[in-house]
Design an enzyme around this catalytic site. Structure first.
Site, short mmCIF file in Angstrom:
data_model
loop_
_atom_site.label_atom_id
_atom_site.label_comp_id
_atom_site.label_asym_id
_atom_site.label_seq_id
_atom_site.Cartn_x
_atom_site.Cartn_y
_atom_site.Cartn_z
N LYS A 134 31.22 44.17 5.99
CA LYS A 134 30.61 45.49 6.15
C LYS A 134 29.91 45.55 7.49
O LYS A 134 28.81 45.02 7.64
CB LYS A 134 29.60 45.75 5.03
CG LYS A 134 30.23 45.77 3.65
CD LYS A 134 29.14 45.93 2.59
CE LYS A 134 29.68 45.63 1.21
NZ LYS A 134 30.06 44.21 0.99
N ASP A 145 33.80 37.69 4.45
CA ASP A 145 32.75 38.55 5.00
C ASP A 145 32.77 38.50 6.53
O ASP A 145 33.40 37.64 7.14
CB ASP A 145 31.37 38.08 4.51
CG ASP A 145 31.19 38.40 3.03
OD1 ASP A 145 31.93 39.24 2.53
OD2 ASP A 145 30.29 37.79 2.41
#
Ligand code: SAH
Length: 268
Positions: A74, A52
């Site tokens: 993201k 991540d």
């Protein structure tokens, strides 16, 4: 549970002897020495690591140098790696026989989108393992050198997301309970509305709110302010995500002071 995977890319298949495995590893809040020994072992044994955005470079530096590192974070507003694509790619890698490490910040099971990945792996007969990590709320409390619960003051600890499915949804626990402590994740970007929601739920304006941003990292910042001054202070001091917001709803005089601790999740 809904499977957010593209059915075409995730055709059910039985595990074969050459099937790899999926390991969801908690990277902790940032500081590399807050990794567990088990997480470290998996980092060193991985063939491919999908990580991540919040994973600290110091943690990534511990990954097996022969492993492929893939940043599937993201960034706000960007949709390069929707969950369907992440699921499809981790399954494909495991089906090639690789040890796939899915590195998530904090603990993988707290606001970590772990369910979709576990379900996709199970659907394909791929063995899954979870390695827990230190969640941001614990790291924030440690940075403040304060406990998350205090005997006689808080009867339960509520771990909650302050953000709903869409960015500006209100998503607080239905009613703040006197004598409860709260650790709010994903709260900073909507601090103004959050403060209004907390006040509307009866949190006294003088209640001390603590925010720890980037807990355990070199960028760590701490802010303490009463509720009514919180939003202004956050802006003034430039406190940004990732951050945890901690407070305790004061107990009422008549309330029994039980000592049991309940950990409740309150997501949307
Ligand atoms: N699985 C993670 C949470 C992921 S959701 C965990 O267990 O910690 C992302 C949110 O976690 C951020 O918006 C922020 O609220 C919190 N967070 C993650 N790392 C943090 C850190 N080092 N300091 C403060 N908050 C953090």
């Amino acid at each position: 549970m809904t499977l957010h995977a593209d059915p075409a890319s995730l055709t059910p298949a039985a595990a074969s002897p050459s099937t790899g495995r999926l390991i969801l590893v908690g990277a902790g809040p940032g500081a590399a020495d807050l990794l567990t020994l088990r997480a470290l072992r998996h980092l060193q044994e991985a063939d491919v690591v999908f990580h991540d955005r919040l994973i600290d470079p110091a943690v990534l530096a511990l990954v097996n140098p022969r492993a492929l590192l893939r940043d599937v974070g993201k960034a706000v507003g960007a949709n390069l790696w929707p969950q369907t694509r992440i699921c499809a790619e981790i399954i494909a890698a495991a089906q090639r026989g690789q040890r796939v490490l899915r590195l998530k910040s904090g603990d993988p099971s707290i606001f970590g989108r772990a369910a979709e990945e576990i379900e996709a792996a199970r659907l394909h007969g791929i063995p899954v393992e979870i390695v827990p990590g230190i969640t941001a709320a614990c790291a924030a409390a440690a940075s403040l050198c304060q406990p998350l619960t205090t005997r006689g003051q808080s009867r339960q600890l509520v771990i909650a997301s302050a953000t709903g499915q869409s960015a500006n949804d209100a998503c607080l626990p239905a009613a703040l309970q006197p004598g409860s402590s709260y650790a709010l994740y994903m709260a900073i970007h909507r601090i103004d509305t959050l403060v209004a929601e907390l006040a509307a739920q009866g949190l006294p304006p003088e209640t001390a709110i603590r925010i720890v941003s980037a807990a355990s990292t070199a960028q760590e910042r701490v802010l303490e302010a009463p509720l009514h001054r919180l939003a202004a202070q956050v802006r003034q001091q430039g406190i940004a995500n990732p951050a945890i917001l901690l407070f305790t709803m004061p107990a009422t005089a008549s309330q029994p002071q039980a000592t049991a601790v309940t950990i409740a999740a309150a997501t949307c």
